[in-house]
Design a protein around this motif. Structure first.
Motif, PDB file in Angstrom:
ATOM      1  N   SER A 156       0.586   9.379 -23.975  1.00 37.91           N
ATOM      2  CA  SER A 156       1.165   9.823 -22.478  1.00 37.91           C
ATOM      3  C   SER A 156      -0.180   9.223 -21.290  1.00 37.91           C
ATOM      4  CB  SER A 156       1.100  11.335 -22.199  1.00 37.91           C
ATOM      5  OG  SER A 156       1.349  11.645 -20.955  1.00 37.91           O
ATOM      6  N   ILE A 157      -1.388   9.493 -21.685  1.00 41.99           N
ATOM      7  CA  ILE A 157      -2.499   9.119 -20.925  1.00 41.99           C
ATOM      8  C   ILE A 157      -2.625   7.363 -20.753  1.00 41.99           C
ATOM      9  CG2 ILE A 157      -5.030   8.947 -20.582  1.00 41.99           C
ATOM     10  CD1 ILE A 157      -4.771  12.057 -21.891  1.00 41.99           C
ATOM     11  N   LEU A 158      -2.688   6.964 -22.115  1.00 35.08           N
ATOM     12  CA  LEU A 158      -2.576   5.329 -22.071  1.00 35.08           C
ATOM     13  C   LEU A 158      -1.341   4.684 -21.444  1.00 35.08           C
ATOM     14  CD1 LEU A 158      -3.859   5.149 -25.626  1.00 35.08           C
ATOM     15  CD2 LEU A 158      -5.191   4.914 -23.496  1.00 35.08           C
ATOM     16  N   ASP A 159      -0.076   5.219 -21.693  1.00 37.09           N
ATOM     17  CA  ASP A 159       1.030   4.889 -21.417  1.00 37.09           C
ATOM     18  C   ASP A 159       0.998   5.020 -19.728  1.00 37.09           C
ATOM     19  OD1 ASP A 159       3.775   3.630 -21.407  1.00 37.09           O
ATOM     20  OD2 ASP A 159       4.184   5.519 -20.376  1.00 37.09           O
ATOM     21  N   ALA A 160       0.588   6.133 -19.173  1.00 39.84           N
ATOM     22  CA  ALA A 160       0.631   6.195 -17.648  1.00 39.84           C
ATOM     23  C   ALA A 160      -0.154   5.268 -16.855  1.00 39.84           C
ATOM     24  CB  ALA A 160      -0.001   7.585 -17.374  1.00 39.84           C
ATOM     25  N   TYR A 161      -1.373   4.826 -17.535  1.00 41.04           N
ATOM     26  CA  TYR A 161      -2.228   3.801 -17.187  1.00 41.04           C
ATOM     27  C   TYR A 161      -1.605   2.376 -17.078  1.00 41.04           C
ATOM     28  CZ  TYR A 161      -5.867   0.344 -16.700  1.00 41.04           C
ATOM     29  OH  TYR A 161      -6.855  -0.699 -16.168  1.00 41.04           O
ATOM     30  N   LYS A 162      -0.999   2.141 -18.084  1.00 46.71           N
ATOM     31  CA  LYS A 162      -0.435   0.961 -18.523  1.00 46.71           C
ATOM     32  C   LYS A 162       0.870   0.846 -17.479  1.00 46.71           C
ATOM     33  CE  LYS A 162       2.417  -0.212 -21.652  1.00 46.71           C
ATOM     34  NZ  LYS A 162       3.602  -0.207 -22.260  1.00 46.71           N
ATOM     35  N   THR A 163       1.556   1.557 -17.602  1.00 45.98           N
ATOM     36  CA  THR A 163       2.802   1.867 -16.603  1.00 45.98           C
ATOM     37  C   THR A 163       2.622   1.403 -15.010  1.00 45.98           C
ATOM     38  OG1 THR A 163       3.993   2.992 -18.308  1.00 45.98           O
ATOM     39  CG2 THR A 163       4.870   2.865 -16.371  1.00 45.98           C
ATOM     40  N   ALA A 164       1.515   2.325 -14.622  1.00 40.96           N
ATOM     41  CA  ALA A 164       1.004   2.154 -13.134  1.00 40.96           C
ATOM     42  C   ALA A 164       0.618   0.678 -12.955  1.00 40.96           C
ATOM     43  CB  ALA A 164       0.044   3.553 -12.941  1.00 40.96           C
ATOM     44  N   LYS A 210       0.659  -1.059   0.062  1.00 40.65           N
ATOM     45  CA  LYS A 210      -0.059  -0.048  -0.006  1.00 40.65           C
ATOM     46  C   LYS A 210       0.700   1.292  -0.053  1.00 40.65           C
ATOM     47  CE  LYS A 210      -4.062  -2.140   2.390  1.00 40.65           C
ATOM     48  NZ  LYS A 210      -4.687  -1.926   3.676  1.00 40.65           N
ATOM     49  N   THR A 211       2.332   1.163   0.757  1.00 44.14           N
ATOM     50  CA  THR A 211       2.887   2.367   0.721  1.00 44.14           C
ATOM     51  C   THR A 211       3.583   2.715  -0.771  1.00 44.14           C
ATOM     52  OG1 THR A 211       3.403   2.099   3.116  1.00 44.14           O
ATOM     53  CG2 THR A 211       4.936   3.449   2.046  1.00 44.14           C
ATOM     54  N   TYR A 212       4.109   1.654  -1.290  1.00 42.42           N
ATOM     55  CA  TYR A 212       4.586   1.916  -2.490  1.00 42.42           C
ATOM     56  C   TYR A 212       4.064   1.792  -3.623  1.00 42.42           C
ATOM     57  CZ  TYR A 212       9.110   2.075   0.462  1.00 42.42           C
ATOM     58  OH  TYR A 212       9.874   2.406   1.221  1.00 42.42           O
ATOM     59  N   LYS A 213       2.792   1.256  -3.902  1.00 37.28           N
ATOM     60  CA  LYS A 213       2.144   1.369  -4.949  1.00 37.28           C
ATOM     61  C   LYS A 213       1.618   2.611  -5.653  1.00 37.28           C
ATOM     62  CE  LYS A 213      -2.745   1.207  -3.780  1.00 37.28           C
ATOM     63  NZ  LYS A 213      -4.098   0.475  -4.035  1.00 37.28           N
ATOM     64  N   LYS A 214       1.508   2.665  -6.965  1.00 38.24           N
ATOM     65  CA  LYS A 214       1.398   3.815  -7.740  1.00 38.24           C
ATOM     66  C   LYS A 214      -0.237   4.000  -7.961  1.00 38.24           C
ATOM     67  CE  LYS A 214       5.562   4.943  -7.676  1.00 38.24           C
ATOM     68  NZ  LYS A 214       6.331   6.391  -7.148  1.00 38.24           N
ATOM     69  N   SER A 215      -0.525   5.383  -7.898  1.00 41.17           N
ATOM     70  CA  SER A 215      -2.259   5.380  -8.096  1.00 41.17           C
ATOM     71  C   SER A 215      -2.213   5.719  -9.899  1.00 41.17           C
ATOM     72  CB  SER A 215      -2.783   6.603  -7.677  1.00 41.17           C
ATOM     73  OG  SER A 215      -3.778   7.107  -8.046  1.00 41.17           O
ATOM     74  N   LYS A 216      -2.889   4.633 -10.329  1.00 45.13           N
ATOM     75  CA  LYS A 216      -3.390   4.676 -11.805  1.00 45.13           C
ATOM     76  C   LYS A 216      -4.016   6.017 -12.136  1.00 45.13           C
ATOM     77  CE  LYS A 216      -5.245   0.653 -11.389  1.00 45.13           C
ATOM     78  NZ  LYS A 216      -5.752  -0.640 -11.885  1.00 45.13           N
ATOM     79  N   ALA A 217      -4.978   6.538 -11.326  1.00 49.38           N
ATOM     80  CA  ALA A 217      -5.857   7.597 -11.351  1.00 49.38           C
ATOM     81  C   ALA A 217      -4.793   9.006 -11.320  1.00 49.38           C
ATOM     82  CB  ALA A 217      -7.004   7.859 -10.275  1.00 49.38           C
ATOM     83  N   LEU A 218      -3.950   8.892 -10.328  1.00 51.89           N
ATOM     84  CA  LEU A 218      -3.061  10.072 -10.414  1.00 51.89           C
ATOM     85  C   LEU A 218      -2.183  10.156 -11.650  1.00 51.89           C
ATOM     86  CD1 LEU A 218      -2.189  12.649  -8.836  1.00 51.89           C
ATOM     87  CD2 LEU A 218      -0.751  11.219  -7.590  1.00 51.89           C
TER      88      LEU A 218
END
Length: 120
Positions: free
Chosen positions: A94-102, A25-33
């Protein structure tokens, strides 16, 4: 695997499942952000996700697209259209890659933290 995931993997060794879940929970990245940041300007979500090389490429391409879309050398329509298409393309990428990368980051993080259970 990136350095942050390697660090968390070492931290997870010897921890019980509750402590491992807290690490996740501490280190996971927010897909929404990540998506919101990329929506604000291409590459910002990638910076949040630690993908600086990709972020720099996206930012440079977006700026080039914006510059080309503003150029008015005798109303050259083709440069304006090319600039707009470059900017819109980079923005969508950028938007699609952000989701996929997170999503990938969170999956790799989970596997790194909890892989010890599967080895026992």
């Amino acid at each position: 695997m990136d350095l942050e995931i390697e660090k968390v993997k070492k931290l997870a060794k010897g921890k019980d499942d509750k402590e491992k879940l807290e690490l996740y929970k501490t280190y996971k990245k927010s897909k929404a952000l990540a998506i919101i940041l990329s929506f604000l300007f291409p590459g910002l979500g990638q910076i949040y996700l630690g993908k600086l090389d990709k972020a720099i490429l996206m930012i440079v391409l977006a700026i080039v697209g914006l510059i080309l879309s503003k150029v008015r050398f005798g109303l050259i329509l083709s440069k304006i259209c090319i600039g707009i298409f470059i900017y819109i393309g980079v923005r969508i990428w950028s938007i699609l890659d952000a989701y996929k990368t997170a999503k990938l980051h969170n999956l790799e993080l989970y596997e790194a933290i909890f892989e010890e259970n599967s080895e026992e």
